[in-house]
Design a protein around this motif. Structure first.
Motif, PDB file in Angstrom:
ATOM      1  N   TYR B 384     -12.625 -30.834  58.631  1.00 28.62           N
ATOM      2  CA  TYR B 384     -11.724 -29.752  59.011  1.00 28.62           C
ATOM      3  C   TYR B 384     -12.237 -28.397  58.526  1.00 28.62           C
ATOM      4  O   TYR B 384     -12.708 -28.267  57.393  1.00 28.62           O
ATOM      5  N   PRO B 386     -10.703 -24.897  57.794  1.00 27.46           N
ATOM      6  CA  PRO B 386      -9.429 -24.167  57.739  1.00 27.46           C
ATOM      7  C   PRO B 386      -9.602 -22.754  58.274  1.00 27.46           C
ATOM      8  O   PRO B 386     -10.721 -22.244  58.309  1.00 27.46           O
ATOM      9  N   PRO B 441     -12.629 -26.551  63.714  1.00 25.61           N
ATOM     10  CA  PRO B 441     -11.156 -26.429  63.699  1.00 25.61           C
ATOM     11  C   PRO B 441     -10.470 -27.631  64.333  1.00 25.61           C
ATOM     12  O   PRO B 441      -9.748 -27.496  65.325  1.00 25.61           O
ATOM     13  N   VAL B 442     -10.689 -28.822  63.786  1.00 27.65           N
ATOM     14  CA  VAL B 442     -10.103 -30.049  64.325  1.00 27.65           C
ATOM     15  C   VAL B 442      -8.611 -30.052  63.987  1.00 27.65           C
ATOM     16  O   VAL B 442      -8.227 -30.268  62.849  1.00 27.65           O
ATOM     17  N   ARG B 443      -7.799 -29.820  65.000  1.00 29.35           N
ATOM     18  CA  ARG B 443      -6.371 -29.681  64.746  1.00 29.35           C
ATOM     19  C   ARG B 443      -5.770 -30.922  64.083  1.00 29.35           C
ATOM     20  O   ARG B 443      -4.931 -30.838  63.177  1.00 29.35           O
ATOM     21  N   ARG B 446      -5.803 -31.205  60.227  1.00 30.87           N
ATOM     22  CA  ARG B 446      -5.157 -30.127  59.499  1.00 30.87           C
ATOM     23  C   ARG B 446      -4.163 -30.613  58.454  1.00 30.87           C
ATOM     24  O   ARG B 446      -4.108 -30.110  57.338  1.00 30.87           O
TER      25      ARG B 446
END
Ligand code: ZN
Lengths: 203, 491
Positions: B384, B386, B441-443, B446
């Motif tokens: 991820y 952020p 940015p792998v949702r 998160r």
């Protein structure tokens, strides 16, 4: 008809004319750019330049995904940028949408429409695309992330006033671009997605 | 029956601390003399009628039974016989006779009709043999049980496994359908209510020759399907865990702290049946101390993910592949494995994160298949990234709340280590191009509260063309590499 009535009539006409002009300007700002097939994207770009107050030709940088890699590569263009900042954003995005001239992958699918551009005073630019962007980008974390950073890096590099980019789809905040990459945040340009300028023998 | 009971007690002893798998003994339906009920499960309601045991069969009150299905009219009762007009048929039974008249047909029941205390009673088989002829709905009845399913009712069921663990025992129930459960403690037993959905147990009662767990019985006599778990004579603690999205119920029973045994023989009430096991309190039992691995097969349901030119969809492949990883992980005996979806099921990204977070301390790996444009076998591990400027350090205070959007941040160093192990192990596969772990940015990642990695296998088009995606050997190689990486990470 009395003189007073005539003056009133003229006044009303002037107000009507002014509102029509204002509405036209508004419509130009807000309306969708008419749909044009891939090959005509360039024509559209030229028209947008001709239709605006011209400045000096400049060199701009565009970023495109390197085929099969998880990276973007910089490509240069000479473009006469218009003066109004939102139009400039639109113009640069159109140049990006036009595609690579050096065999790179597309960053924004050519059929994508830029619905609206809004520059907030805090340096965040909101770019509203139609749903073609979601449908035409191939779903996957690599392709979605590269599309996002191609847009973000391209805008930030060429327009120094832009600090962050927020991508909207059909006027709305989306959870992801096409199922993977986060769209609920404002993006800061990230040079780590760009290939180093010197060819790297390892890659 | 006795030989089966013996197996149940001897095997765990013989295997010591090992994973002895024992199938419980089969007992016939209980023949209690007390008042019993028979439950009718209709699509949107259920009804209970008193059941009477007469000689060899259970008997139902005829008129009340008919009223559940329709309106019996024109009742005529005279000298040892009764008849009604029911669903446009004439129905007649006679006391002491097996023969029943339905319109012009005659049906023979295995046991005679009875007339007792002013009420007409028919054997249970009247439902399928006679009523089945009159009403249009399908009926499902298993001989010996005290429930019938009418019409579009698909009863849930389960398979049961018994494991002997050091200082305790574990029952694992694998359900056919998703189940919701609430627990209560009554008269020294644990009662596990299985939601309102009808259930057909594989058998009504499982007996164990085990000092920890005496028996597990199914009961729906009051119309509420429930399991009754009876522990052994010592003071016991139950830790129920509903896993895999309600498909698996794990019941860990262990002896409570010996110092407390004096307090009495009442088992301690289960702390919660919530998916999250209690963080502390009560002994940690056997396999629960195994590290949990949460596997996330990308997409599912109406979300197909990426599509291939020959019709392959990402969701199908990720399911098949993740299932292989699951099997290989379980085979090591070192992990508890949880999947974020059951088959072709749509689950939101946040729902997947919730599944991960209810299995605290888990390793989380998500699997995807994408158009990477590489034209060859590629695997790219991601962690991820952020948003710029968010804090990645979690403050030390135990009571500090972490915003849901920032949950993964504090795990990033460990996530990177996990991704690097995945990269190393996958790189050993022949003819595969592997990328270094990348922050993206792998949702999905998160809000995952554990070390988490995301794997994108590609290139979909070329793998589809080459047949690699269907190649069991390639899939096995990938799965085993993932398992090696998780083992290295966890041990
Ligand atoms: Zn995917």
């Amino acid at each position: 008809m009395s003189l007073g009535m005539k003056i009133l009539g003229l006044g009303l006409m002037a107000v009507a004319l002014a509102s029509v002009l204002y509405l036209r300007a508004l419509v130009r700002q807000l309306s969708e750019v008419p749909y044009l097939p891939t090959a005509e994207a360039r024509v559209q770009l030229k028209e947008s330049i001709l239709g605006s107050a011209p400045g000096e030709p400049q060199t701009i940088s565009l970023f495109f995904p390197v085929p099969g890699e998880g990276m973007l590569r910089r490509e240069e263009r000479t473009l006469t940028l218009v003066s109004a900042a939102p139009d400039r954003v639109r113009q640069i995005l159109m140049a990006l949408r036009e595609g690579s001239r050096e065999g790179m992958e597309g960053a924004i699918p050519a059929e994508t429409q830029i619905r609206a551009v809004y520059l907030a005073p805090d340096g965040i630019v909101y770019v509203d695309f139609d749903q073609t962007l979601e449908r035409a980008v191939s779903p996957g974390i690599r392709s979605e992330t590269l599309t996002i950073y191609a847009i973000v890096n391209t805008l930030a590099v060429n327009l120094p006033s832009i600090q962050q980019v927020r991508i909207l789809l059909e006027g709305r905040e989306a959870e992801t671009l096409a199922g993977h990459a986060d769209l609920s945040r404002a993006y800061t340009p990230d040079p780590s997605w760009v290939e180093p300028t010197l060819p790297n023998p390892d890659r | 029956m006795p030989s089966l009971t013996k197996r149940a007690s001897i095997l765990p002893l013989a295997l010591g601390l090992g994973w002895a798998v024992v199938w419980a003994t089969l007992l016939g339906p209980s023949r209690a003399l007390g008042a019993e009920n028979f439950i009718f499960y209709f699509p949107s309601r259920h009804e209970a009628l008193p059941l009477r045991q007469i000689d060899q069969s259970g008997y139902l009150p005829l008129e009340k039974t008919l009223r559940l299905f329709g309106r019996p009219v024109n009742k005529r009762e005279r000298q040892g016989r009764v008849s009604w007009r029911f669903n446009r048929r004439q129905l007649e039974v006679r006391a002491g006779q097996k023969r029943v008249r339905v319109g012009r047909k005659r049906v023979d029941l295995p046991f005679p009709v009875r007339h007792l205390d002013g009420e007409w009673w028919v054997p249970i088989s009247f439902l399928t043999e006679v009523l089945g002829e009159i009403i249009p709905d399908a009926m499902e009845y298993h001989a010996g049980t005290r429930r019938i399913f009418i019409g579009e009712v698909e009863p849930n069921s389960f398979e049961l496994r018994f494991d002997s663990l050091p200082g305790g025992a574990r029952l694992t129930l694998q359900f056919l359908q998703q189940t919701s459960i609430s627990a209560a403690e009554e008269e020294g037993n644990w009662i596990l209510y299985l939601g309102g959905h009808p259930l057909q147990p594989p058998q009504p009662r499982f007996e164990f020759s085990n000092p920890i767990i005496k028996s597990l019985a199914f009961d729906d006599q009051d119309g509420r399907p429930k399991l009754i778990l009876t522990p052994g004579p010592d003071q016991m603690t139950l830790r129920p865990l509903l896993a895999e999205g309600g498909m698996v119920l794990i019941l860990d029973v262990a002896r409570s702290d010996p110092a407390r045994t004096a307090e009495g023989r009442t088992p301690r009430a289960p702390e919660s049946i919530a998916p999250a096991p209690a963080a502390s309190g009560g002994p940690v039992v056997g396999a629960d101390s195994l590290p949990a691995v949460v596997l996330d097969p990308g997409h599912g349901g109406i979300d197909s993910g990426a599509r291939g030119q020959n019709g392959l969809s990402e969701k199908d492949w990720t399911w098949r592949f993740t299932y292989q990883v699951r099997l290989a992980l379980i085979a090591t005996g070192k992990f508890r494995v949880v999947m974020t979806r059951n088959g072709d099921q749509l689950r939101s990204l946040d729902q997947r994160a919730i599944t991960a977070n209810t299995n605290r301390g888990a390793v989380f790996v998500s699997f995807h298949l994408g158009h990477t444009g590489a034209g060859q076998r590629t695997v790219a591990p991601y962690i991820y990234q952020p948003p710029f400027g968010t804090t990645t350090a979690r403050s030390a205070g135990a009571l500090s709340f972490v915003p849901w959007e920032e949950v993964q941040n504090s795990h990033l160093p460990e996530s990177l280590r996990l991704a690097q192990y995945l990269r190393d192990e996958l790189a050993a596969i022949e003819d595969i191009a592997i990328r270094e772990p990348v922050s993206a940015p792998v949702r999905l990642l998160r809000s995952v509260d554990s070390p988490a990695a995301f794997i994108e296998v590609g290139d979909l088009s070329s793998l589809e063309d080459s047949g690699d995606l269907e190649d069991p050997e390639f899939i096995l190689q990938l799965a085993q590499a993932v398992v090696r990486a998780i083992e290295r990470f966890s041990y």
